[in-house]
Design a protein around this motif. Sequence first.
Motif, mmCIF file in Angstrom:
data_model
loop_
_atom_site.group_PDB
_atom_site.id
_atom_site.type_symbol
_atom_site.label_atom_id
_atom_site.label_comp_id
_atom_site.label_asym_id
_atom_site.label_seq_id
_atom_site.Cartn_x
_atom_site.Cartn_y
_atom_site.Cartn_z
ATOM 1 N N GLU A 117 30.794 -32.962 10.987
ATOM 2 C CA GLU A 117 32.132 -32.377 10.948
ATOM 3 C C GLU A 117 32.497 -31.941 9.529
ATOM 4 O O GLU A 117 33.066 -30.846 9.331
ATOM 5 N N LYS A 118 32.179 -32.781 8.554
ATOM 6 C CA LYS A 118 32.478 -32.411 7.165
ATOM 7 C C LYS A 118 31.656 -31.204 6.722
ATOM 8 O O LYS A 118 32.150 -30.322 5.998
ATOM 9 N N ALA A 119 30.405 -31.169 7.162
ATOM 10 C CA ALA A 119 29.558 -30.024 6.807
ATOM 11 C C ALA A 119 30.105 -28.743 7.406
ATOM 12 O O ALA A 119 30.122 -27.683 6.749
ATOM 13 N N GLU A 129 26.550 -16.945 9.638
ATOM 14 C CA GLU A 129 26.992 -17.315 10.976
ATOM 15 C C GLU A 129 25.942 -18.164 11.669
ATOM 16 O O GLU A 129 26.279 -19.057 12.470
ATOM 17 N N THR A 130 24.718 -17.955 11.357
ATOM 18 C CA THR A 130 23.636 -18.735 11.965
ATOM 19 C C THR A 130 23.738 -20.192 11.567
ATOM 20 O O THR A 130 23.590 -21.110 12.412
ATOM 21 N N HIS A 131 24.007 -20.433 10.281
ATOM 22 C CA HIS A 131 24.135 -21.819 9.812
ATOM 23 C C HIS A 131 25.353 -22.505 10.446
ATOM 24 O O HIS A 131 25.275 -23.654 10.874
ATOM 25 N N ARG A 132 26.443 -21.793 10.473
ATOM 26 C CA ARG A 132 27.663 -22.372 11.074
ATOM 27 C C ARG A 132 27.439 -22.673 12.557
ATOM 28 O O ARG A 132 27.822 -23.723 13.058
ATOM 29 N N GLU A 133 26.828 -21.756 13.239
ATOM 30 C CA GLU A 133 26.575 -21.957 14.662
ATOM 31 C C GLU A 133 25.604 -23.101 14.887
ATOM 32 O O GLU A 133 25.764 -23.896 15.830
ATOM 33 N N VAL A 135 25.132 -25.807 12.950
ATOM 34 C CA VAL A 135 25.816 -27.083 12.718
ATOM 35 C C VAL A 135 26.793 -27.377 13.847
ATOM 36 O O VAL A 135 26.906 -28.522 14.330
ATOM 37 N N SER A 136 27.507 -26.344 14.301
ATOM 38 C CA SER A 136 28.482 -26.531 15.381
ATOM 39 C C SER A 136 27.788 -26.976 16.668
ATOM 40 O O SER A 136 28.271 -27.879 17.376
ATOM 41 N N MET A 137 26.648 -26.361 16.982
ATOM 42 C CA MET A 137 25.924 -26.728 18.200
ATOM 43 C C MET A 137 25.360 -28.143 18.098
ATOM 44 O O MET A 137 25.353 -28.895 19.081
ATOM 45 N N THR A 138 24.912 -28.515 16.908
ATOM 46 C CA THR A 138 24.396 -29.877 16.717
ATOM 47 C C THR A 138 25.503 -30.907 16.899
ATOM 48 O O THR A 138 25.305 -31.959 17.546
ATOM 49 N N LEU A 139 26.677 -30.602 16.328
ATOM 50 C CA LEU A 139 27.825 -31.504 16.480
ATOM 51 C C LEU A 139 28.227 -31.623 17.948
ATOM 52 O O LEU A 139 28.496 -32.731 18.440
ATOM 53 N N LYS A 140 28.298 -30.495 18.628
ATOM 54 C CA LYS A 140 28.680 -30.517 20.049
ATOM 55 C C LYS A 140 27.669 -31.297 20.877
ATOM 56 O O LYS A 140 28.037 -32.078 21.780
ATOM 57 N N LEU A 141 26.389 -31.094 20.605
ATOM 58 C CA LEU A 141 25.355 -31.825 21.319
ATOM 59 C C LEU A 141 25.488 -33.322 21.095
ATOM 60 O O LEU A 141 25.352 -34.127 22.039
#
Length: 209
Positions: A117-119, A129-133, A135-141
Amino acid sequence: MAKDPQTPLDDELSRQQEEADAQVEPESVEGELEDAIENAEQTQEEGESTDNPEAEVLAAKVEELEQSLADAKDQSLRAAAEAQNVRRRAEQEAEKARKFALEKFVKELLPVVDSLEKALDAMQEGASETHREGVSMTLKLQLDVLGKFGVEVVDPTGEPFDPQYHEAVTMVPNAELEPNSVMEVIQKGYLLNGRLVRPAMVVVSQASE
């Protein structure tokens, strides 16, 4: 030998004797009858007095057996109730152990979620956008996996402060919010099957002076 002829005096004496015998005989029979009745009653009383101890003993034994049966039934019911309580407690303990067996494991995973979340929050507009996506997908998973095992997020922004689930870091005057409202969540809290694993770290509003 010829019988002596009876004189008028002898006839009178014989008649008086017969009358006397006739008066005495009924009284004697009545006395014998009364004696027989008295003896019969006495015999009956003796028979009853002989039977009563046996009846009393039997009645006492019946009463004792009935009491023993009642005690045995009571003990059986108590034992059954105790066995049911033991079984219920064992089931509850097993269910509790099953629900919260992962509590320690979840606590170890929460810092990983915090880091993701902090990242994600720290990524500036310059991040791809690839990096953000990613990290977001990893957090959601990560959150989806925790949710499958009964983990819930406590994010009380704007809600009233609840000391059972929130831990106040500081209080800040705020005229726009009701006093004791959560202004900001510094760190999210988590529940495991309804049990608090970690309280949410929050900033609480207070009335403006």
